[in-house]
Design a protein around this motif. Structure first.
Motif, PDB file in Angstrom:
ATOM      1  N   SER A  56       0.840  -1.202   0.000  1.00 10.00           N
ATOM      2  CA  SER A  56       0.000   0.000   0.000  1.00 10.00           C
ATOM      3  C   SER A  56       0.871   1.248   0.000  1.00 10.00           C
ATOM      4  O   SER A  56       2.071   1.173  -0.258  1.00 10.00           O
ATOM      5  N   GLY A  57       0.257   2.379   0.320  1.00  9.71           N
ATOM      6  CA  GLY A  57       1.010   3.636   0.348  1.00  9.71           C
ATOM      7  C   GLY A  57       1.902   3.725   1.574  1.00  9.71           C
ATOM      8  O   GLY A  57       2.906   4.428   1.575  1.00  9.71           O
ATOM      9  N   GLY A  58       1.529   3.020   2.631  1.00  5.57           N
ATOM     10  CA  GLY A  58       2.311   3.099   3.862  1.00  5.57           C
ATOM     11  C   GLY A  58       3.052   1.826   4.192  1.00  5.57           C
ATOM     12  O   GLY A  58       3.919   1.824   5.061  1.00  5.57           O
ATOM     13  N   HIS A  59       2.717   0.716   3.493  1.00  6.24           N
ATOM     14  CA  HIS A  59       3.278  -0.569   3.923  1.00  6.24           C
ATOM     15  C   HIS A  59       3.654  -1.452   2.754  1.00  6.24           C
ATOM     16  O   HIS A  59       3.052  -1.393   1.693  1.00  6.24           O
ATOM     17  N   PHE A 101       5.296   5.042  -5.963  1.00  2.00           N
ATOM     18  CA  PHE A 101       4.422   5.436  -7.085  1.00  2.00           C
ATOM     19  C   PHE A 101       4.024   6.907  -6.913  1.00  2.00           C
ATOM     20  O   PHE A 101       4.048   7.694  -7.854  1.00  2.00           O
ATOM     21  N   ASP A 102       3.643   7.290  -5.675  1.00  2.00           N
ATOM     22  CA  ASP A 102       3.191   8.671  -5.428  1.00  2.00           C
ATOM     23  C   ASP A 102       4.321   9.671  -5.659  1.00  2.00           C
ATOM     24  O   ASP A 102       4.119  10.735  -6.235  1.00  2.00           O
ATOM     25  N   LYS A 103       5.538   9.314  -5.178  1.00  2.00           N
ATOM     26  CA  LYS A 103       6.656  10.259  -5.305  1.00  2.00           C
ATOM     27  C   LYS A 103       7.125  10.403  -6.751  1.00  2.00           C
ATOM     28  O   LYS A 103       7.431  11.498  -7.206  1.00  2.00           O
ATOM     29  N   GLY A 134      -0.600   9.009  -6.900  1.00  2.00           N
ATOM     30  CA  GLY A 134       0.141   8.794  -8.139  1.00  2.00           C
ATOM     31  C   GLY A 134      -0.014   7.421  -8.762  1.00  2.00           C
ATOM     32  O   GLY A 134       0.167   7.283  -9.973  1.00  2.00           O
ATOM     33  N   GLY A 135      -0.334   6.397  -7.953  1.00  2.00           N
ATOM     34  CA  GLY A 135      -0.390   5.031  -8.487  1.00  2.00           C
ATOM     35  C   GLY A 135      -1.286   4.895  -9.712  1.00  2.00           C
ATOM     36  O   GLY A 135      -0.824   4.468 -10.778  1.00  2.00           O
ATOM     37  N   PRO A 136      -2.574   5.296  -9.593  1.00  2.00           N
ATOM     38  CA  PRO A 136      -3.457   5.151 -10.757  1.00  2.00           C
ATOM     39  C   PRO A 136      -2.998   6.010 -11.936  1.00  2.00           C
ATOM     40  O   PRO A 136      -3.172   5.619 -13.105  1.00  2.00           O
ATOM     41  N   ILE A 195       0.161   6.830 -12.748  1.00  2.00           N
ATOM     42  CA  ILE A 195       1.298   6.149 -13.393  1.00  2.00           C
ATOM     43  C   ILE A 195       0.772   4.972 -14.223  1.00  2.00           C
ATOM     44  O   ILE A 195       1.210   4.748 -15.347  1.00  2.00           O
ATOM     45  N   GLU A 196      -0.165   4.238 -13.650  1.00  2.00           N
ATOM     46  CA  GLU A 196      -0.704   3.084 -14.381  1.00  2.00           C
ATOM     47  C   GLU A 196      -1.337   3.527 -15.705  1.00  2.00           C
ATOM     48  O   GLU A 196      -1.099   2.922 -16.750  1.00  2.00           O
ATOM     49  N   LYS A 197      -2.104   4.640 -15.663  1.00  2.00           N
ATOM     50  CA  LYS A 197      -2.753   5.138 -16.893  1.00  2.00           C
ATOM     51  C   LYS A 197      -1.716   5.520 -17.945  1.00  2.00           C
ATOM     52  O   LYS A 197      -1.824   5.178 -19.113  1.00  2.00           O
ATOM     53  N   GLY A 241      -3.866  -4.508  -0.557  1.00  2.00           N
ATOM     54  CA  GLY A 241      -3.332  -3.143  -0.401  1.00  2.00           C
ATOM     55  C   GLY A 241      -3.604  -2.325  -1.650  1.00  2.00           C
ATOM     56  O   GLY A 241      -3.884  -2.880  -2.726  1.00  2.00           O
ATOM     57  N   GLY A 242      -3.527  -1.002  -1.523  1.00  2.00           N
ATOM     58  CA  GLY A 242      -3.879  -0.086  -2.610  1.00  2.00           C
ATOM     59  C   GLY A 242      -3.222  -0.421  -3.947  1.00  2.00           C
ATOM     60  O   GLY A 242      -3.873  -0.370  -5.001  1.00  2.00           O
ATOM     61  N   VAL A 243      -1.942  -0.796  -3.931  1.00  2.00           N
ATOM     62  CA  VAL A 243      -1.206  -1.046  -5.185  1.00  2.00           C
ATOM     63  C   VAL A 243      -1.759  -2.289  -5.902  1.00  2.00           C
ATOM     64  O   VAL A 243      -1.631  -2.425  -7.119  1.00  2.00           O
ATOM     65  N   GLN A 257      -4.503  -2.921  -6.843  1.00  2.00           N
ATOM     66  CA  GLN A 257      -5.499  -2.610  -7.879  1.00  2.00           C
ATOM     67  C   GLN A 257      -4.878  -2.587  -9.270  1.00  2.00           C
ATOM     68  O   GLN A 257      -5.566  -2.661 -10.276  1.00  2.00           O
ATOM     69  N   ASN A 258      -3.545  -2.428  -9.286  1.00  3.98           N
ATOM     70  CA  ASN A 258      -2.824  -2.247 -10.543  1.00  3.98           C
ATOM     71  C   ASN A 258      -2.952  -3.495 -11.445  1.00  3.98           C
ATOM     72  O   ASN A 258      -2.645  -4.607 -11.037  1.00  3.98           O
ATOM     73  N   LYS A 259      -3.404  -3.268 -12.696  1.00  2.00           N
ATOM     74  CA  LYS A 259      -3.672  -4.412 -13.590  1.00  2.00           C
ATOM     75  C   LYS A 259      -2.382  -5.089 -14.043  1.00  2.00           C
ATOM     76  O   LYS A 259      -2.334  -6.291 -14.240  1.00  2.00           O
TER      77      LYS A 259
HETATM   78  O1  KG4 Z   1      -4.091   0.831   0.830  1.00  2.00           O
HETATM   79  P1  KG4 Z   1      -4.096   2.285   0.539  1.00  2.00           P
HETATM   80  O2  KG4 Z   1      -5.391   2.926   0.152  1.00  2.00           O
HETATM   81  O3  KG4 Z   1      -3.571   3.131   1.726  1.00  2.00           O
HETATM   82  C1  KG4 Z   1      -2.565   2.769   2.618  1.00  2.00           C
HETATM   83  O4  KG4 Z   1      -2.834   1.985   3.562  1.00  2.00           O
HETATM   84  O5  KG4 Z   1      -1.440   3.257   2.373  1.00  2.00           O
HETATM   85  O6  KG4 Z   1      -3.006   2.497  -0.605  1.00  2.00           O
HETATM   86  C2  KG4 Z   1      -2.837   3.710  -1.254  1.00  2.00           C
HETATM   87  C3  KG4 Z   1      -1.654   3.581  -2.210  1.00  2.00           C
HETATM   88  C4  KG4 Z   1      -1.218   4.909  -2.795  1.00  2.00           C
HETATM   89  O7  KG4 Z   1       0.174   5.029  -2.659  1.00  2.00           O
HETATM   90  C5  KG4 Z   1      -1.641   4.797  -4.258  1.00  2.00           C
HETATM   91  O8  KG4 Z   1      -0.833   5.524  -5.141  1.00  2.00           O
HETATM   92  C6  KG4 Z   1      -1.509   3.303  -4.485  1.00  2.00           C
HETATM   93  O9  KG4 Z   1      -1.995   2.716  -3.301  1.00  2.00           O
HETATM   94  N1  KG4 Z   1      -2.301   2.865  -5.653  1.00  2.00           N
HETATM   95  C7  KG4 Z   1      -1.768   2.310  -6.761  1.00  2.00           C
HETATM   96  C8  KG4 Z   1      -2.858   2.109  -7.644  1.00  2.00           C
HETATM   97  N2  KG4 Z   1      -4.015   2.519  -7.031  1.00  2.00           N
HETATM   98  C9  KG4 Z   1      -3.654   2.982  -5.792  1.00  2.00           C
HETATM   99  N3  KG4 Z   1      -0.518   2.021  -7.079  1.00  2.00           N
HETATM  100  C10 KG4 Z   1      -0.302   1.489  -8.294  1.00  2.00           C
HETATM  101  N4  KG4 Z   1      -1.265   1.279  -9.213  1.00  2.00           N
HETATM  102  C11 KG4 Z   1      -2.558   1.558  -8.921  1.00  2.00           C
HETATM  103  N5  KG4 Z   1      -3.520   1.353  -9.823  1.00  2.00           N
END
Ligand code: KG4
Ligand code: ZN
Length: 366
Positions: free
Chosen positions: A160-163, A190-192, A203-205, A207-209, A308-310, A312-314
Motif C-alpha cells: 500500500s502507500g504506507g506498507h 508510485f506517489d513520489k 500517483g499510483g493510478p 502512473i498506471e494510466k 493493499g492499494g497497489v 489494484q494495478n492491472k
Molecule cells: O491501501 P491504501 O489505500 O492506503 C494505505 O494503507 O497506504 O493504498 C494507497 C496507495 C497509494 O500510494 C496509491 O498511489 C496506491 O496505493 N495505488 C496504486 C494504484 N491505485 C492505488 N498504485 C499502483 N497502481 C494503482 N492502480
C-alpha cells in the motif's frame, strides 16, 4: 447468533464506515452480508500538496465521520441499537486521523453498551483476499456471500502507500512477517515518482494510466530502472529509494535541470510515458522477485494472497499470473483503505476455535 458489526476506518485519507452481518454456524462464521460500504476519500483536500497532510486528514475525518456513519445506517436499513459490535482501526496510521476514528467508535460502543474491537490495519488489508476476494459494492451489497476457505501454507503480500509486507501464513491466524521495506513503501514510491512527473495525487493510478498509453504507443522498457537488490542481509526486504533516485536522475538528464525542484513540466509527454512505463515495471518486478525468492525457500506454499492499494494495478495482476501456486488478489474495491476489511478482520480474529466459544481477543472495552 448472528452479529451486526459497524466498522470504522480513519487511519489515513479515507473516512470509511461499513456495516456487515456475520452469519455464524455452530462452530464458525460461514457467510456475510455487507449491508453498507461507505468510503469517502480526501484526495481532493490533499491533492494540492502532492501527499497526505496529517492535520488536514484529522480535521476532515472529524467533519465527516458522524454523517458517514448515519448514511451507512440508513443504507443498511438499521437503527444503531441493532448493532451488536463496533470495530475500529487502532493503527498503524496517522495519529490524529486514528484518534478521530477510535474516539468515535469508542463513544458509540459506550453509548450502545456493546463491545469495541481493535483491529490492526495492515492485518485487515489481507482479510478481503482471504475471505471475500470477489466482492463488488456495485452488485453484492446486502446479498448473502459465502466466505472462502483459503488454502495454507500461504505467502501474503500487502502493498500500500504506507506498507510493504511480505509474510508467511501457516494458517489463517498465524502470520510471520518475512520482510518489509527498508525505505519507501511501494505505493509511496508510485506517489513520489508521479509527483516528479507532474502527475496528480494519488500517483499510483496516474502512473498506471500513463504506462498503459506508453504500451499502446508501442513503447517498451526503455530505461530499465534497477529493481534487483543486493540480498546481502535479507532476501525478503524491499527498497524503493534506488528506483526513485534513478528516475530523478533520468528526469534531470532529459530536462537538463541539474539542481532544484523537479516538477515534470519540462518533460515531453512521450518521455513521461516512457518513464512511467519503466518505473512501473521495475517497481512491480521487485515485488515479483521477492515472492519468487520466498517460494524457493518455502516450497510448501500453496497460495499467494495479495492486498493493499497497489494491488489494484492491472499490470501487477498480469505479472503475478505466471506462478504455479494459486494467486488470489483482494477485490479491487477492497484494495484501498475501507472499513469492510476492518469488519472482515474481526472474523479472522474471532475464528480461532469457533466464533461463539471464544471471546474476541482484543477488546478495548468490555
Ligand atoms: O491501501 P491504501 O489505500 O492506503 C494505505 O494503507 O497506504 O493504498 C494507497 C496507495 C497509494 O500510494 C496509491 O498511489 C496506491 O496505493 N495505488 C496504486 C494504484 N491505485 C492505488 N498504485 C499502483 N497502481 C494503482 N492502480
Ligand atoms: Zn491501508
Amino acid at each position: 447468533m448472528n452479529e451486526i458489526i459497524l466498522a470504522v476506518e480513519s487511519s489515513c485519507d479515507e473516512t470509511a464506515i461499513s456495516i456487515i452481518e456475520i452469519i455464524n454456524s455452530e462452530k464458525k462464521s460461514e457467510a456475510v452480508r455487507i449491508l453498507a460500504h461507505e468510503v469517502e476519500s480526501q484526495h481532493a483536500s490533499h491533492g494540492p500538496f502532492g501527499g497526505v497532510v496529517p492535520e488536514i486528514a484529522a480535521r476532515d475525518h472529524l467533519a465527516k465521520i458522524y454523517d458517514i456513519a448515519n448514511t451507512a445506517l440508513k443504507k443498511a436499513d438499521l437503527k444503531s441499537d441493532q448493532l451488536t459490535k463496533i470495530a475500529v482501526t487502532m493503527g498503524p496510521g496517522l495519529i490524529g486521523a486514528l484518534m478521530v476514528g477510535v474516539l468515535f467508535a469508542r463513544g458509540l460502543a459506550t453509548a450502545l453498551n456493546i463491545p469495541l474491537i481493535a483491529v490492526n490495519h495492515v492485518d485487515a488489508h489481507l482479510a478481503p483476499a482471504l475471505l471475500l476476494p470477489n466482492f463488488s459494492p456495485k452488485t453484492d451489497l446486502k446479498k448473502l456471500l459465502n466466505l472462502r476457505t483459503p488454502t495454507f501454507p500461504a505467502i501474503a503480500l500487502t502493498v500500500s502507500g504506507g506498507h510493504c509486507h511480505l509474510s508467511y501464513l501457516s494458517d489463517i491466524k498465524t502470520k510471520k512477517i518475512l520482510g518489509t521495506t527498508l525505505d519507501d513503501a511501494c505505493g509511496e514510491a508510485f506517489d513520489k515518482v508521479a509527483k516528479l512527473l507532474g502527475l496528480e495525487y494519488p500517483g499510483g493510478p496516474e502512473i498506471e494510466k500513463l504506462a498503459l498509453v506508453a504500451e499502446q504507443n508501442g513503447f517498451s522498457d526503455n530505461y530499465q530502472f534497477p529493481f534487483k537488490l543486493s540480498d546481502k542481509e535479507n532476501i525478503y526486504q524491499f527498497s524503493y529509494s534506488g528506483i526513485k533516485t534513478a528516475v530523478m536522475e533520468i528526469i534531470r538528464k532529459e530536462t537538463g535541470i541539474k539542481k532544484g525542484k523537479i516538477t515534470g513540466k519540462d518533460l515531453p509527454f512521450e518521455t513521461k510515458q516512457q518513464i512511467a512505463y519503466s518505473f512501473q515495471i521495475a517497481a512491480l518486478k521487485q515485488l515479483h522477485d521477492r515472492v519468487a525468492n520466498t517460494l524457493k525457500n518455502y516450497p510448501d506454499v500453496k497460495s499467494i494472497f495479495i492486498a493493499g492499494g497497489v494491488a489494484q494495478n492491472k499490470k501487477f495482476r498480469e505479472l503475478f499470473s505466471n506462478f504455479q501456486q494459486e494467486v488470489v488478489f483482494a477485490s479491487p474495491a477492497l484494495c484501498s483503505d475501507n472499513a469492510t476489511m476492518i469488519a472482515l478482520q474481526t472474523i479472522i480474529e474471532a475464528n480461532i476455535d469457533g466464533f461463539q466459544n471464544q471471546p474476541f481477543p482484543k477488546y478495548v472495552t468490555k
